[in-house]
Motif scaffolding. Structure first.
Motif, PDB file in Angstrom:
ATOM      1  N   ILE A   1       0.835  -1.202   0.000  1.00 29.83           N
ATOM      2  CA  ILE A   1       0.000   0.000   0.000  1.00 29.83           C
ATOM      3  C   ILE A   1       0.870   1.252   0.000  1.00 29.83           C
ATOM      4  O   ILE A   1       0.639   2.187  -0.774  1.00 29.83           O
ATOM      5  N   VAL A   2       1.878   1.271   0.860  1.00 30.91           N
ATOM      6  CA  VAL A   2       2.781   2.426   0.921  1.00 30.91           C
ATOM      7  C   VAL A   2       3.474   2.627  -0.424  1.00 30.91           C
ATOM      8  O   VAL A   2       3.579   3.753  -0.926  1.00 30.91           O
ATOM      9  N   ALA A   3       3.926   1.536  -1.023  1.00 37.27           N
ATOM     10  CA  ALA A   3       4.600   1.624  -2.322  1.00 37.27           C
ATOM     11  C   ALA A   3       3.669   2.194  -3.383  1.00 37.27           C
ATOM     12  O   ALA A   3       4.065   3.049  -4.183  1.00 37.27           O
ATOM     13  N   ALA A   4       2.424   1.741  -3.377  1.00 39.38           N
ATOM     14  CA  ALA A   4       1.455   2.222  -4.365  1.00 39.38           C
ATOM     15  C   ALA A   4       1.135   3.697  -4.155  1.00 39.38           C
ATOM     16  O   ALA A   4       1.034   4.469  -5.114  1.00 39.38           O
ATOM     17  N   MET A   5       1.002   4.104  -2.904  1.00 43.04           N
ATOM     18  CA  MET A   5       0.655   5.498  -2.612  1.00 43.04           C
ATOM     19  C   MET A   5       1.819   6.445  -2.879  1.00 43.04           C
ATOM     20  O   MET A   5       1.618   7.619  -3.186  1.00 43.04           O
ATOM     21  N   LYS A   6       3.038   5.931  -2.770  1.00 42.60           N
ATOM     22  CA  LYS A   6       4.219   6.768  -2.999  1.00 42.60           C
ATOM     23  C   LYS A   6       4.803   6.563  -4.392  1.00 42.60           C
ATOM     24  O   LYS A   6       5.851   7.122  -4.715  1.00 42.60           O
ATOM     25  N   ASN A   7       4.109   5.745  -5.205  1.00 37.27           N
ATOM     26  CA  ASN A   7       4.607   5.424  -6.547  1.00 37.27           C
ATOM     27  C   ASN A   7       6.049   4.929  -6.488  1.00 37.27           C
ATOM     28  O   ASN A   7       6.919   5.369  -7.245  1.00 37.27           O
ATOM     29  N   SER A   8       6.275   4.006  -5.562  1.00 39.66           N
ATOM     30  CA  SER A   8       7.622   3.509  -5.313  1.00 39.66           C
ATOM     31  C   SER A   8       7.673   1.997  -5.504  1.00 39.66           C
ATOM     32  O   SER A   8       6.638   1.327  -5.596  1.00 39.66           O
ATOM     33  N   ASN A   9       8.876   1.470  -5.566  1.00 39.66           N
ATOM     34  CA  ASN A   9       9.075   0.024  -5.650  1.00 39.66           C
ATOM     35  C   ASN A   9       8.841  -0.578  -4.271  1.00 39.66           C
ATOM     36  O   ASN A   9       9.436  -0.139  -3.285  1.00 39.66           O
ATOM     37  N   LYS A  10       7.979  -1.591  -4.197  1.00 45.19           N
ATOM     38  CA  LYS A  10       7.648  -2.176  -2.892  1.00 45.19           C
ATOM     39  C   LYS A  10       8.873  -2.778  -2.201  1.00 45.19           C
ATOM     40  O   LYS A  10       8.906  -2.899  -0.974  1.00 45.19           O
ATOM     41  N   LEU A  11       9.885  -3.144  -2.980  1.00 45.17           N
ATOM     42  CA  LEU A  11      11.096  -3.719  -2.392  1.00 45.17           C
ATOM     43  C   LEU A  11      11.903  -2.672  -1.626  1.00 45.17           C
ATOM     44  O   LEU A  11      12.758  -3.011  -0.811  1.00 45.17           O
ATOM     45  N   LYS A  12      11.627  -1.399  -1.910  1.00 42.86           N
ATOM     46  CA  LYS A  12      12.348  -0.325  -1.231  1.00 42.86           C
ATOM     47  C   LYS A  12      11.626   0.146   0.033  1.00 42.86           C
ATOM     48  O   LYS A  12      12.114   1.020   0.744  1.00 42.86           O
ATOM     49  N   ILE A  13      10.456  -0.418   0.296  1.00 41.87           N
ATOM     50  CA  ILE A  13       9.666  -0.021   1.460  1.00 41.87           C
ATOM     51  C   ILE A  13      10.022  -0.902   2.653  1.00 41.87           C
ATOM     52  O   ILE A  13      10.050  -2.128   2.547  1.00 41.87           O
ATOM     53  N   ASP A  14      10.312  -0.276   3.787  1.00 40.84           N
ATOM     54  CA  ASP A  14      10.605  -1.056   4.993  1.00 40.84           C
ATOM     55  C   ASP A  14       9.636  -0.676   6.112  1.00 40.84           C
ATOM     56  O   ASP A  14       8.707   0.111   5.912  1.00 40.84           O
ATOM     57  N   ASN A  15       9.871  -1.222   7.283  1.00 41.71           N
ATOM     58  CA  ASN A  15       8.932  -1.029   8.398  1.00 41.71           C
ATOM     59  C   ASN A  15       8.822   0.427   8.838  1.00 41.71           C
ATOM     60  O   ASN A  15       7.750   0.871   9.258  1.00 41.71           O
ATOM     61  N   LYS A  16       9.907   1.163   8.761  1.00 40.89           N
ATOM     62  CA  LYS A  16       9.834   2.568   9.174  1.00 40.89           C
ATOM     63  C   LYS A  16       8.978   3.382   8.204  1.00 40.89           C
ATOM     64  O   LYS A  16       8.373   4.388   8.593  1.00 40.89           O
ATOM     65  N   ASP A  17       8.885   2.925   6.953  1.00 43.21           N
ATOM     66  CA  ASP A  17       8.004   3.588   5.991  1.00 43.21           C
ATOM     67  C   ASP A  17       6.535   3.367   6.356  1.00 43.21           C
ATOM     68  O   ASP A  17       5.689   4.226   6.105  1.00 43.21           O
TER      69      ASP A  17
END
Length: 276
Positions: free
Chosen positions: A167-183
């Protein structure tokens, strides 16, 4: 100053609407994926088995609905770049309240089968359409139409970690592999700040006092609210503006206000230029 605040509020209102719409789609897409093509849901074409899961959980407290992977947990930042998954004691009541509300939306009655009071009944036309059918069950993908932004934040906190990251990756238009727990922690904070801004705007109150109180860093670009506003800026939309200027004599008392007003004006100006 008043006009800048007014135009900035209009701009933020449009962006918040887009953000909320996208968040509803992304969150419930993740939830529905947990029911699609599942063996126990093969005959559940309208995706309503969530009602049975919520009812059983609220009555016996044993097995959470499949979309509630983090119902009992929450991530907390313990040091600058480190997080810890802990038992959630702070949000459990509102998580339970939300599940009850989702059940009431989806079934049109309390978990114990009693009728809802008039004030508790959902007025959303799509929800009412499905409740008027013979099954009297609302598909899961219809439910977000009746939820507030605050409830979406609580729902986000309940989802499993993999879903949260997607969800965070989609909302930030980012790669989900770059999303971690602090995100995940940061994004939940973004939702809360956006919710507060929307409430201020909806009550026709000025945004500037809120921005000043939240942008506590010496450099406003480092503040959480500034980062939240930049996230909203990714969901840009057009707004017609006149040429505005934050004309004031700068002194030690109002210098911070002037910088924030300049930022607000620049945001409006840049947003408008994207469509020229």
């Amino acid at each position: 100053m008043i006009k800048i605040d007014d135009e900035f509020s209009k701009l933020m209102y449009e962006k918040i609407c887009l953000f909320e719409k996208k968040l509803k789609v992304v969150v419930f897409n993740e939830m529905c994926l947990k029911y699609v093509n599942c063996e126990d849901c093969s005959k559940d074409k309208t995706c309503t088995i969530y009602l049975k899961e919520i009812k059983e959980f609220l009555e016996n407290g044993v097995t959470c609905p499949r979309f509630c992977g983090n119902y009992f947990y929450i991530y907390e930042k313990i040091v600058r770049n480190s997080t810890d998954k802990k038992n959630d004691t702070y949000n459990l009541e509102r998580k339970r309240d939300l599940l009850e509300h989702i059940y009431q939306i989806g079934k049109g009655e309390h978990v114990n089968g009693s009728k809802l009071d008039e004030i508790e009944k959902c007025k959303n036309k799509l929800v009412l359409h499905y409740l008027s059918k013979e099954t009297k069950k609302v598909p899961l993908w219809i439910v977000p139409n009746a939820l507030t932004l605050g409830e979406l934040q609580t729902l986000f906190l309940m989802l499993d970690t993999v879903s949260q990251k997607r969800i965070v990756a989609a909302m930030k238009n980012s790669n989900k592999l770059k999303i971690d727990n602090k995100d995940i922690i940061s994004f939940s904070g973004h939702i809360e700040l956006i919710r507060q801004m929307r409430n201020i705007i909806n009550h026709y109150e000025p945004l500037l006092p809120f921005l000043i109180s939240e942008m506590t860093n010496k450099k406003i670009e480092d503040s959480k609210l500034f980062i939240t506003l930049k996230l909203l800026d990714d969901q840009f939309s057009k707004i017609e503006i006149s040429d505005l200027k934050a004309d004031m004599d700068v002194n030690s008392v109002n210098s911070k206000s002037k910088r924030i007003l300049d930022f607000m004006f620049q945001t409006i100006k840049e947003n408008n230029s994207k469509f020229l």
